[in-house]
Design an enzyme around this catalytic site. Sequence first.
Site, PDB file in Angstrom:
ATOM      1  N   ASP A  38       0.856  -1.201   0.000  1.00 48.23           N
ATOM      2  CA  ASP A  38       0.000   0.000   0.000  1.00 48.23           C
ATOM      3  C   ASP A  38       0.879   1.233   0.000  1.00 48.23           C
ATOM      4  O   ASP A  38       1.774   1.373   0.820  1.00 48.23           O
ATOM      5  CB  ASP A  38      -0.952   0.029   1.204  1.00 48.23           C
ATOM      6  CG  ASP A  38      -2.210   0.846   0.909  1.00 48.23           C
ATOM      7  OD1 ASP A  38      -3.299   0.275   0.909  1.00 48.23           O
ATOM      8  OD2 ASP A  38      -2.077   2.066   0.652  1.00 48.23           O
ATOM      9  N   ASP A  77       4.415   1.928  -5.670  1.00 49.19           N
ATOM     10  CA  ASP A  77       3.262   2.352  -6.474  1.00 49.19           C
ATOM     11  C   ASP A  77       3.006   1.250  -7.504  1.00 49.19           C
ATOM     12  O   ASP A  77       3.850   0.980  -8.364  1.00 49.19           O
ATOM     13  CB  ASP A  77       3.617   3.678  -7.151  1.00 49.19           C
ATOM     14  CG  ASP A  77       2.550   4.170  -8.123  1.00 49.19           C
ATOM     15  OD1 ASP A  77       1.549   3.460  -8.338  1.00 49.19           O
ATOM     16  OD2 ASP A  77       2.738   5.273  -8.671  1.00 49.19           O
ATOM     17  N   ASN A 104      -5.731  -5.089  -6.329  1.00 49.39           N
ATOM     18  CA  ASN A 104      -6.867  -4.475  -5.634  1.00 49.39           C
ATOM     19  C   ASN A 104      -6.729  -2.963  -5.492  1.00 49.39           C
ATOM     20  O   ASN A 104      -7.731  -2.272  -5.369  1.00 49.39           O
ATOM     21  CB  ASN A 104      -6.978  -5.149  -4.248  1.00 49.39           C
ATOM     22  CG  ASN A 104      -7.841  -4.382  -3.277  1.00 49.39           C
ATOM     23  OD1 ASN A 104      -9.064  -4.512  -3.271  1.00 49.39           O
ATOM     24  ND2 ASN A 104      -7.212  -3.560  -2.423  1.00 49.39           N
ATOM     25  N   TYR A 175     -13.532   5.601 -14.181  1.00 49.40           N
ATOM     26  CA  TYR A 175     -13.456   4.387 -13.355  1.00 49.40           C
ATOM     27  C   TYR A 175     -14.120   3.204 -14.069  1.00 49.40           C
ATOM     28  O   TYR A 175     -13.573   2.094 -14.097  1.00 49.40           O
ATOM     29  CB  TYR A 175     -14.151   4.691 -12.030  1.00 49.40           C
ATOM     30  CG  TYR A 175     -14.186   3.594 -11.010  1.00 49.40           C
ATOM     31  CD1 TYR A 175     -13.034   3.195 -10.331  1.00 49.40           C
ATOM     32  CD2 TYR A 175     -15.389   2.966 -10.686  1.00 49.40           C
ATOM     33  CE1 TYR A 175     -13.090   2.202  -9.372  1.00 49.40           C
ATOM     34  CE2 TYR A 175     -15.447   1.980  -9.722  1.00 49.40           C
ATOM     35  CZ  TYR A 175     -14.296   1.600  -9.068  1.00 49.40           C
ATOM     36  OH  TYR A 175     -14.351   0.614  -8.109  1.00 49.40           O
ATOM     37  N   LYS A 179     -12.313  -0.223 -15.111  1.00 45.80           N
ATOM     38  CA  LYS A 179     -12.761  -1.499 -14.549  1.00 45.80           C
ATOM     39  C   LYS A 179     -13.265  -2.450 -15.630  1.00 45.80           C
ATOM     40  O   LYS A 179     -13.159  -3.672 -15.487  1.00 45.80           O
ATOM     41  CB  LYS A 179     -13.837  -1.259 -13.490  1.00 45.80           C
ATOM     42  CG  LYS A 179     -13.310  -0.576 -12.211  1.00 45.80           C
ATOM     43  CD  LYS A 179     -12.207  -1.389 -11.551  1.00 45.80           C
ATOM     44  CE  LYS A 179     -11.982  -1.003 -10.095  1.00 45.80           C
ATOM     45  NZ  LYS A 179     -10.848  -1.734  -9.492  1.00 45.80           N
ATOM     46  N   THR A 209     -16.315   0.893   2.603  1.00 52.08           N
ATOM     47  CA  THR A 209     -14.953   1.346   2.879  1.00 52.08           C
ATOM     48  C   THR A 209     -14.988   2.865   2.760  1.00 52.08           C
ATOM     49  O   THR A 209     -16.039   3.436   2.462  1.00 52.08           O
ATOM     50  CB  THR A 209     -13.963   0.790   1.833  1.00 52.08           C
ATOM     51  OG1 THR A 209     -14.278   1.388   0.565  1.00 52.08           O
ATOM     52  CG2 THR A 209     -14.052  -0.718   1.712  1.00 52.08           C
TER      53      THR A 209
HETATM   54  N1  LIG Z   1     -15.736  -0.609  -1.807  1.00 47.39           N
HETATM   55  C1  LIG Z   1     -16.519  -1.049  -2.769  1.00 47.39           C
HETATM   56  O1  LIG Z   1     -17.765  -1.226  -2.627  1.00 47.39           O
HETATM   57  C2  LIG Z   1     -15.940  -1.387  -4.118  1.00 47.39           C
HETATM   58  C3  LIG Z   1     -16.812  -1.699  -5.169  1.00 47.39           C
HETATM   59  C4  LIG Z   1     -16.289  -2.065  -6.399  1.00 47.39           C
HETATM   60  C5  LIG Z   1     -14.906  -2.126  -6.566  1.00 47.39           C
HETATM   61  N2  LIG Z   1     -14.079  -1.787  -5.538  1.00 47.39           N
HETATM   62  C6  LIG Z   1     -12.630  -1.856  -5.762  1.00 47.39           C
HETATM   63  O2  LIG Z   1     -12.023  -2.548  -4.687  1.00 47.39           O
HETATM   64  C7  LIG Z   1     -10.675  -2.085  -4.530  1.00 47.39           C
HETATM   65  C8  LIG Z   1     -10.426  -1.694  -3.086  1.00 47.39           C
HETATM   66  O3  LIG Z   1     -11.249  -0.565  -2.777  1.00 47.39           O
HETATM   67  P1  LIG Z   1     -11.607  -0.101  -1.281  1.00 47.39           P
HETATM   68  O4  LIG Z   1     -13.052   0.203  -1.286  1.00 47.39           O
HETATM   69  O5  LIG Z   1     -11.057  -1.087  -0.296  1.00 47.39           O
HETATM   70  O6  LIG Z   1     -10.813   1.290  -1.223  1.00 47.39           O
HETATM   71  P2  LIG Z   1      -9.791   1.914  -0.118  1.00 47.39           P
HETATM   72  O7  LIG Z   1      -9.585   3.323  -0.535  1.00 47.39           O
HETATM   73  O8  LIG Z   1     -10.289   1.620   1.243  1.00 47.39           O
HETATM   74  O9  LIG Z   1      -8.449   1.067  -0.350  1.00 47.39           O
HETATM   75  C9  LIG Z   1      -7.654   1.209  -1.499  1.00 47.39           C
HETATM   76  C10 LIG Z   1      -6.187   1.211  -1.074  1.00 47.39           C
HETATM   77  O10 LIG Z   1      -5.367   1.279  -2.264  1.00 47.39           O
HETATM   78  C11 LIG Z   1      -4.234   2.064  -1.951  1.00 47.39           C
HETATM   79  N3  LIG Z   1      -3.627   2.585  -3.190  1.00 47.39           N
HETATM   80  C12 LIG Z   1      -4.129   3.560  -3.992  1.00 47.39           C
HETATM   81  N4  LIG Z   1      -3.300   3.779  -5.018  1.00 47.39           N
HETATM   82  C13 LIG Z   1      -2.235   2.933  -4.872  1.00 47.39           C
HETATM   83  C14 LIG Z   1      -1.053   2.681  -5.615  1.00 47.39           C
HETATM   84  N5  LIG Z   1      -0.783   3.375  -6.736  1.00 47.39           N
HETATM   85  N6  LIG Z   1      -0.204   1.716  -5.183  1.00 47.39           N
HETATM   86  C15 LIG Z   1      -0.465   1.025  -4.056  1.00 47.39           C
HETATM   87  N7  LIG Z   1      -1.564   1.236  -3.294  1.00 47.39           N
HETATM   88  C16 LIG Z   1      -2.445   2.170  -3.698  1.00 47.39           C
HETATM   89  C17 LIG Z   1      -4.767   3.170  -1.062  1.00 47.39           C
HETATM   90  O11 LIG Z   1      -3.735   3.779  -0.284  1.00 47.39           O
HETATM   91  C18 LIG Z   1      -5.808   2.427  -0.219  1.00 47.39           C
HETATM   92  O12 LIG Z   1      -5.272   1.990   1.025  1.00 47.39           O
HETATM   93  C19 LIG Z   1     -10.511  -0.940  -5.536  1.00 47.39           C
HETATM   94  O13 LIG Z   1      -9.926  -1.434  -6.730  1.00 47.39           O
HETATM   95  C20 LIG Z   1     -11.944  -0.511  -5.801  1.00 47.39           C
HETATM   96  O14 LIG Z   1     -12.080   0.136  -7.048  1.00 47.39           O
HETATM   97  C21 LIG Z   1     -14.572  -1.412  -4.315  1.00 47.39           C
END
Ligand SMILES: NC(=O)c1ccc[n+]([C@@H]2O[C@H](COP(=O)([O-])OP(=O)(O)OC[C@H]3O[C@@H](n4cnc5c(N)ncnc54)[C@H](O)[C@@H]3O)[C@@H](O)[C@H]2O)c1
Length: 305
Positions: A38, A77, A104, A175, A179, A209
């Site tokens: 992360d 990253d 993720n 987005y 996706k 989240t």
């Molecule tokens: N939460 C939902 O309902 C939902 C729905 C559909 C898809 N998603 C997908 O699930 C995944 C996780 O989302 P989440 O809701 O847990 O979000 P979140 O913001 O809680 O977690 C995402 C994490 O990714 C890290 N991050 C961002 N850019 C980065 C990079 N370049 N390198 C390394 N780390 C990086 C951030 O610091 C963060 O801790 C994402 O791909 C999101 O698009 C989430």
Amino acid sequence: MTGIVDGRVAVVTGAGRGIGRAHALAFATGGAAVVVNDIGVGLDGSGRDATSAKGPAQQVVDEIVAAGGRAVANTDDVADWAGARSLIDCAVDTFGRLDVLVNNAGFLRDRMLFTMGEAEWDAVIRVHLKGHFAPLRHAAEHWRAEAKAGRTPDARVINTSSGAGLLGSIGQGNYAAAKAGIAALTVNAAAELSRYGVTVNAIAPAARTRMTEATFADDMAAPATGFDAMAPENVAPLVVWLGSAESAGVTGRVFEVDGGRVSVAQGWRHGPVRDKGARWDPAELGPVVRELLAEAPAPEPVYGA
Ligand SMILES: NC(=O)c1ccc[n+]([C@@H]2O[C@H](COP(=O)([O-])OP(=O)(O)OC[C@H]3O[C@@H](n4cnc5c(N)ncnc54)[C@H](O)[C@@H]3O)[C@@H](O)[C@H]2O)c1
């Protein structure tokens, strides 16, 4: 800590928070050694987390180690070519192997298309689409070399798409495009990597989240059972199963997962067809297209439409 991923080595990107954190903890509980990646950025991808002297990746590693598991933090990253390489190397250098890559990490910069700027488009496409491709590319190179050296892996990639990518989502054109690209990349990678012992699937999760707290703001725990359907921990069991040897043969699929629901998405397919056997005149296509649309299933609504 033992379970269906005992002895495996998993990389989870964006594992410092939210859904990725829950994946990392579940892999560790299941017996895997975990590279907790992360970079610790804000919700829109800017800045760095200042809420703790330790970054979010190290905090999750501390949790895993305190519970008796094995983990190492990585702050590369994922969308940086050399960073993604160093992430994959981190697994092999620290734990001696790589079995599972969970892509993720990501963030949002929501805008209607008519106000979206170039930077918002580029940043979201970069972190999600290139942020999936770059670690996948370096892991695939590693696994192909293993296979060629006579050590065919039993490896797994689990990508993270979204309902937005499958059906579209108002105000999230950048987005949704990223996706949808991840779903296509998943199908493509599954076909290219099967000969090297690698399966590639994707999930489209939903959970509360920081990314979705406005959408799933309420505590949605069922009063009778206490089951919180929007807890991020509900997504992890499918991802752990997909990361295990038990999911052998399952590849190129996208699974929707939230609460207690698991479903397999049905993607693009060839549909009704008319073949004139010659070039069409534009003026004759109106009734032909309307007939085709009458025969085809209606598309599902775009989220937020
Ligand atoms: N939460 C939902 O309902 C939902 C729905 C559909 C898809 N998603 C997908 O699930 C995944 C996780 O989302 P989440 O809701 O847990 O979000 P979140 O913001 O809680 O977690 C995402 C994490 O990714 C890290 N991050 C961002 N850019 C980065 C990079 N370049 N390198 C390394 N780390 C990086 C951030 O610091 C963060 O801790 C994402 O791909 C999101 O698009 C989430």
